[in-house]
Write an enzyme that holds these catalytic residues in place. Sequence first.
Site, PDB file in Angstrom:
ATOM      1  N   CYS A  26       8.268  36.648   1.619  1.00 49.11           N
ATOM      2  CA  CYS A  26       8.745  36.913   2.906  1.00 49.11           C
ATOM      3  C   CYS A  26       8.121  35.753   3.763  1.00 49.11           C
ATOM      4  O   CYS A  26       6.900  35.145   3.511  1.00 49.11           O
ATOM      5  CB  CYS A  26       8.732  37.930   3.397  1.00 49.11           C
ATOM      6  N   CYS A  83      -6.781  31.179  -4.587  1.00 48.53           N
ATOM      7  CA  CYS A  83      -6.416  32.121  -5.675  1.00 48.53           C
ATOM      8  C   CYS A  83      -6.005  31.395  -6.802  1.00 48.53           C
ATOM      9  O   CYS A  83      -4.655  30.884  -6.504  1.00 48.53           O
ATOM     10  CB  CYS A  83      -5.616  33.084  -5.037  1.00 48.53           C
TER      11      CYS A  83
END
Length: 547
Positions: free
Chosen positions: A58, A533
Amino acid sequence: MEILILLAAELLSVRVLQNKNKKNKQVMGKNDDDNKQQSVARAVSAEREERTGLTHECGVFAAIACGDWPTQIDIAHVICLGLVALQHRGQESAGIATSEGNCSPNFNVHKGMGMISTLFTDANIKNLKGNLGIGHTRYSTSGASEVVNCQPLIYKTAHGPMGVAHNGELVNSDSLRKEVLGRGVGLVTDSDSELIAQSLCRPPEKEDGGEEIPELNGPDWPARIRRFMKLAPLSYSLVIMIKDKIYAVRDVYGNRPLCLGKIVPLNVGNLKVEEAKAEGWVVSSESCGFLSIGARYVREVEPGEIIELTRHGHRTVDVLKGPKSMAFCIFEYVYFARGDSIFERQMVYSMRMQSGRQLAREAPCKADIVSSVPESGTAAAHGYAKESGLEFVEVLCKNRYVGRTFIQPSTRLRQLGVAKKFGALSENLVGKRLVLIDDSIVRGNTIGPIIKLLRDAGASEVHVRVASPPLCYPCNMGINIPTHEELIANKLNPEELAKQVGADSLEYLSVEGLIKAVKHNRQPMDPSKKGYCTACLTGEYPTQLSW
């Protein structure tokens, strides 16, 4: 007589139901036609099952006007345009909540299933009066694709209404849910975002004994936010609205993006952003929509930072200490973000072009032309072409008007697969050896039909180059990456995959090459806070990092 009584009773019940629906719409901003929303939810959920690529969870957006309220800034319109710019981050549902300020007992809210362009009409926007507000566009990873999970989530607290919009996924949601339920609190949704709101409704606690700290002068929202951040290390970027304030929050790993912008006068010209008068402030998952709303990019919200926005401006109220290395999702650069967004003071488009250059160094190819799978692979294709000295030529024409249809085609059309989405520019292809650049390969379902389409159009050779490393691991931090078994890189090596999809060769960019491309032009605000990440590529998840 009995018939008349039954008719009267039925008429009365209808009127009661109509009044109830009208009241719900005024108070909570819900759509009048819940059945329609549920059917849209089912349709979007069905389409989700057929998708072959990656999907983000989102996007969040917030805006507040500066100075004496009310101002000339149409906050609801600003947020709506901001969400349109973030539509690529989620297409299942959207919502906006606004507040008129101190004297407002309720927020004005409108949310529902579907795209922003269909959800928000002129009438809806006019009903969203306010001087500050938050918005959300959603693709569910935690919580079903249902109306009840639409955000922003609005709660009536003892201190007035509170709204929360969340991008990310709480990695420890199971333990947080048990803690909330253990206090006898019921949960309305199955979204982990509700756990954030429930945590914020509690007063802060002493660090030693766990006793609640008295809040003599009203709720200490920064302290409440700090308490939540210590309970949940990642993954989230949040915008939180109370009556007259907005808080922008980013987890200590900096896993999800969040940035700050300034609404400036229309005649500001080329004046430096720090010198321009602030007519308002905005916060967004990405900066790509700032110019369209008359705002200028200021900076990113730092990992662990809590920013408070009021009519008087913005200030950092706290920065929580985090890990030694941040863990910004590297696939924001590769795929999710829009090309005109800015991360670490570099434009995403330029990084993608650099990844194409790096790919050309690592995986050169004897060919005549370079092209891309539109559109996220195009920047990398330009970089590959410049580094290799080959000509960039468009070979695929994307049909932008393919509707959101769920009609199952015939077996023959299903085998053609991509025909309804792409057309081949055959004049550019006939007899040519082609290097086709794609940004990523997930399940491997779509690249095969594209290669067949290009060969049918006359390409003599099709060599696939992927501007990211093989995806081998699922993500539990807000990205809907398929399971380990569904990822094609865990089944086939590049040579085997090339044979299966009909390519003459296929090679990926290395993990080291991708990181090198990201670092090429970046300028982090805090050089000591850097890191990415790469869990979906390497299996090394941020929670394994040392503090």
